[in-house]
Design a protein around this motif. Structure first.
Motif, short mmCIF file in Angstrom:
data_model
loop_
_atom_site.label_atom_id
_atom_site.label_comp_id
_atom_site.label_asym_id
_atom_site.label_seq_id
_atom_site.Cartn_x
_atom_site.Cartn_y
_atom_site.Cartn_z
N TRP A 320 0.77 -13.29 -9.58
CA TRP A 320 1.20 -12.13 -8.97
C TRP A 320 0.83 -11.06 -9.32
O TRP A 320 0.65 -10.05 -8.78
CB TRP A 320 2.93 -12.58 -9.92
CG TRP A 320 3.96 -11.47 -10.22
CD1 TRP A 320 4.17 -10.53 -8.88
CD2 TRP A 320 4.06 -10.58 -10.68
NE1 TRP A 320 4.83 -8.92 -9.14
CE2 TRP A 320 4.79 -9.94 -10.56
CE3 TRP A 320 4.18 -10.10 -12.07
CZ2 TRP A 320 5.91 -8.56 -11.15
CZ3 TRP A 320 4.40 -9.29 -13.15
CH2 TRP A 320 5.26 -8.85 -12.09
N LEU A 500 7.55 -5.86 -0.78
CA LEU A 500 8.16 -5.05 -2.52
C LEU A 500 7.43 -5.86 -3.89
O LEU A 500 7.63 -5.91 -4.74
CB LEU A 500 9.63 -5.49 -2.48
CG LEU A 500 10.08 -3.94 -1.00
CD1 LEU A 500 12.45 -5.15 -1.52
CD2 LEU A 500 10.69 -3.15 -2.41
N VAL A 501 6.91 -7.56 -2.99
CA VAL A 501 5.94 -8.09 -4.41
C VAL A 501 4.85 -7.13 -4.83
O VAL A 501 4.91 -7.29 -6.18
CB VAL A 501 5.66 -8.86 -3.36
CG1 VAL A 501 4.74 -10.36 -4.30
CG2 VAL A 501 6.90 -10.15 -2.74
N SER A 504 6.06 -4.85 -7.12
CA SER A 504 6.42 -4.96 -8.47
C SER A 504 5.36 -5.45 -9.46
O SER A 504 4.98 -4.96 -10.68
CB SER A 504 7.53 -6.45 -8.19
OG SER A 504 7.28 -7.69 -7.16
N SER A 505 4.05 -6.03 -8.58
CA SER A 505 2.53 -6.61 -9.29
C SER A 505 2.29 -4.71 -10.12
O SER A 505 1.70 -5.00 -11.02
CB SER A 505 2.11 -7.05 -8.00
OG SER A 505 0.44 -7.08 -8.50
N LEU A 507 3.51 -1.82 -10.16
CA LEU A 507 4.35 -1.20 -11.26
C LEU A 507 4.27 -2.42 -12.88
O LEU A 507 4.47 -1.62 -13.91
CB LEU A 507 5.60 -1.40 -10.93
CG LEU A 507 6.10 -0.59 -10.15
CD1 LEU A 507 7.69 -0.66 -9.36
CD2 LEU A 507 5.83 0.59 -10.47
N TYR A 508 3.71 -3.54 -12.92
CA TYR A 508 3.43 -4.04 -14.13
C TYR A 508 2.77 -3.67 -15.28
O TYR A 508 2.25 -3.92 -15.90
CB TYR A 508 3.29 -5.92 -13.47
CG TYR A 508 2.89 -6.25 -14.57
CD1 TYR A 508 4.09 -7.46 -15.28
CD2 TYR A 508 1.58 -6.58 -15.57
CE1 TYR A 508 3.82 -8.24 -17.27
CE2 TYR A 508 1.85 -6.96 -16.38
CZ TYR A 508 2.16 -8.24 -17.32
OH TYR A 508 2.15 -8.97 -18.37
#
Length: 745
Positions: A320, A500-501, A504-505, A507-508
């Motif tokens: 991810w 969106l996936v 989220s990656s 933003l990690y």
């Protein structure tokens, strides 16, 4: 200051016919309400100047060489050739760094390469091909794309703008293209109604547009950094004498040179870039095929999405996290507004690199250069550096275009827009922004020094813009296209979920460089919000204190004004009425020119307006006053700095309006028309004076400390350190007169 207004209930706006521009004095007297003030939540106001004249000044001839004439196929081919370099440069140079950014900790399992290749393949298929080529391109605004164009498209179909300057006649512009279906669906009507009646929704749409704009500008900083640094970094494989410091400073020198040539414009730069990017695609495609055949033909199995599932099963959260590197394969997609041809060599390049890595797991950090056959290393190095420069050009050009669009919405401080091509529209250069981007690129390259952290920042900027584009696109599907609900749901579940996936990656990795584009965005959005907030307040101040027709007559007749020889042009952004600065001017200088024209600049939510439809005139009664109002309408990609050309066009269009006015206000008026035209000719020959308002904006008495800081200090700091409006519009300095007035907001 007292004002005279006519109030029209909001629910009756759609019922007002376009011919309601002339009413009798008796009817006019019946709808006067004295002493009313208009706020953002009051009813829409029409003044008598909007009602009293039916002459619109619309001219739809095709002999002026404007947007109404067609473009020859030869010009289309030339523009297409130029676009190869500017449009495809960014997405085309992604193979330089994608695998290195994805496998930051090395390759743990050989089949992980197949999983990543499969991810790249399906990401390229879903986002650039399905979403952008097949769907987003249909949502273009007269050929222009991007977040701002989508916002303008929505503003055109629903009243979600914050400035109340809509006019019935705007819908008559040929490029407005408002094509509502005959049987609008209930769902679309409900969404439209909710947007129009909710201030929160209006601010959210504006906020989202500002965020998307800021992210793309941030992209314009990061693209040159990562592209040039990746290309120049390849030289360390050829010589050990090339240290990291040398690579960084060489990259900075190339970046500075790139920004210095921007003033020559895309027209000249595009011709030099296009052949290079064609060679680049030939090289990466050919080397990709060579590596595919030489190392491992079995990578073709990656077309099976089961390898994606297995990749996530083996690596779990690390898979991810690695999506932040995979998403770099589609950087530059926002600039992809043409054919899909270059996607083939890009896919071949990734496939060839995957074949190479299957036999050389340990070389993943330098995949691109290590996979090049030795005889082609130096030619490929040179072409790679040149291609990275082209990739940077794509986003720099996009940034200039976005700044131009933001100006028209009142969302960006005044900067000078230079039209770099007399032959093609839309090719612009913004000097201030160019040098700020150059400084930002230099500092980012010096600060980060490696492509890993820049890649983390880059991914956030790219995915944020894509997600915002999808949000606007769903509104377009519902409100404008009236798309079937199942297709909308499918789009959200497939494309929306993928984005969106990815979001989220990326933003990690916020603390690993991902904070940079968000930091850029916050700074830019703060500037844009402050400027737009005061811009809106100024417009409402002028609207609340505009001068009524009766007051205009009183100012001209009852004061001791003397009519001087010449033509005076008063500039304003107030569309409905005459601004209060006119009365302030007459009170201090009791003399007026023989012909007065109040010019209001107005931006419509469309990209371009044909020159023949740009001017909208109205006459202030009685006729013998020789006072006119003129609304000059621009699209968000039209250039306004026309200097002497604007004066000449204004006089020409005013003469045509006087002639048209003859047929609308009486029959045998030839003598009056000839006299008015002769009077105008004499006035223009005697000299043209440009009256520009020198407004001082200040917070009103009793305002809270936040408002005082925002207006009195922050806004005025920005205003004093940027170009004034007269410089932006190239108003002749020798014939300009500034009129000072304080607006308490």
């Amino acid at each position: 200051m007292s004002t005279t207004t006519e109030l029209v209930p909001r629910e009756q706006e759609e019922e007002i016919p376009s011919e309601l521009t002339a009413i009798s004095q008796e009817e006019d007297d019946q709808i006067h309400l004295n002493g009313e003030k208009l706020s953002e939540n009051n009813l829409r106001r029409y003044d008598s100047l909007d009602m009293e004249s039916g002459g619109l000044g619309r001219h739809r001839r095709v002999d002026h060489g404007g947007a109404t004439t067609g473009i020859r196929w030869g010009e289309v081919v030339q523009l297409a050739f130029q676009s190869i370099g500017v449009v495809y440069g960014d997405i085309g140079t992604s193979p330089l760094y994608v695998y290195a950014s994805t496998f930051t900790d090395g390759i743990k399992h050989n089949d992980d390469i197949l999983g990543v290749l499969s991810l790249i393949f399906y990401t390229l298929t879903l986002i650039p091909l399905v979403k952008y080529i097949f769907i987003v391109l249909r949502a273009n605004d007269n050929g222009d794309g991007g977040t701002f164009a989508l916002y303008s498209l929505i503003c055109r179909y629903s009243k979600v703008g914050l400035i109340p300057n809509q006019e019935i006649e705007d819908g008559d512009v040929s490029t407005y293209q408002l094509e509502l279906p005959n049987k609008p669906m209930e769902r679309a009507s409900k969404i439209k109604s909710k947007l129009e009646n909710s201030n929160s929704a209006k601010y959210f749409l504006l906020f989202a547009t500002m965020l998307g704009t800021s992210m793309v500008i941030g992209d314009g900083v990061l693209t040159p950094c990562i592209s040039v640094l990746s290309a120049v970094g390849g030289i360390k494989d050829a010589t050990s004498r090339m240290t990291e410091d040398a690579i960084v400073w060489t990259s900075i020198a190339i970046l500075v040179a790139l920004f210095m040539v921007q003033r020559f414009g895309t027209d000249k730069v595009g011709y030099s870039f296009a052949p290079i990017i064609c060679v680049w695609f030939s090289f990466i495609g050919g080397i990709g095929v060579y590596n595919f055949i030489k190392y491992d033909l079995s990578v073709v199995k990656a077309i099976n999405p089961k390898y994606i599932v297995e990749y996530f099963r083996r690596n779990k959260d690390q898979a991810w996290i690695s999506l932040g590197g995979v998403v770099l394969a589609i950087t530059g997609t926002e600039a992809l507004f043409a054919d899909v041809g270059p996607l083939l060599p890009i896919v071949l390049a990734y496939t060839g690199q995957a074949s190479f890595l299957r036999k050389n797991n340990d070389l993943v950090s330098d995949t691109f250069y290590k996979s090049i056959p030795d005889p082609l290393y130096w030619p490929m190095f040179v072409v790679a550096v040149l291609a990275s420069i082209i990739a940077s050009q794509a986003m720099i050009s996009g940034t200039f275009s976005i700044i131009q669009q933001s100006l028209s919405l009142g969302c960006f401080p005044r900067v000078k827009i230079v039209h770099t091509s007399a032959k093609y529209e839309g090719q612009v250069y913004v000097p201030e922004i160019n040098y700020l981007l150059m400084l930002a690129c230099v500092f980012v390259t010096l600060g980060f020094r490696t492509t890993t952290k820049i890649g983390n920042a880059y991914g956030i900027a790219v995915v944020f813009v894509m997600t915002l584009t999808s949000t606007f696109l769903v509104l377009v599907m519902i409100m404008i296209w009236k798309t079937h609900i199942l297709l909308i749901i499918s789009y959200v579940l497939i494309i929306g979920t993928v984005e969106l996936v990815y979001l989220s990656s990326v933003l990690y990795k916020f603390d690993q460089g991902g904070y940079l584009p968000l930091g850029f965005a916050m700074i830019l959005m703060t500037i844009m919000y402050i400027w737009n907030y005061v811009y809106t307040k100024k417009y409402y101040f002028e609207l609340n204190h505009k001068i009524s027709p009766e007051k205009v007559q009183q100012v001209i007749k009852e004061t001791n004004s003397q009519r001087l020889k010449g033509l005076a042009i008063f500039y304003s952004e107030l569309v409905h009425g005459i601004p209060p600065i006119f009365e302030h001017y007459v009170a201090n200088v009791p003399a007026l020119h023989s012909v007065l024209v109040f010019v209001s600049f107005k931006s419509l939510p469309i990209s371009k307006i044909p020159m023949d439809e740009r001017f909208l005139f109205r006459r202030v009664q009685p006729k013998n006053l020789q006072v006119f109002r003129c609304v000059v309408r621009y699209g968000y990609k039209d250039v306004r700095n026309e200097e002497e050309l604007f004066e000449r066009l204004l006089v020409e269009r005013l003469k045509e309006f006087i002639k048209e006015d003859k047929f609308e206000n009486g029959k045998d008026k030839n003598l009056d028309v000839e006299r008015d035209i002769e009077h105008l000719d004499k006035a223009s020959r005697w000299g043209v004076v440009h009256m520009v308002g020198e407004h001082e904006e200040a917070a009103a008495k009793g305002a809270n400390i936040g408002k005082r800081v925002l207006i009195d200090y922050t806004y005025n700091f920005l205003k004093k350190n940027l170009r004034q409006s007269n410089k932006v519009f190239d108003i002749p300095q020798k014939r300009m007169l500034k009129v000072g007035m304080t607006y308490e907001l």
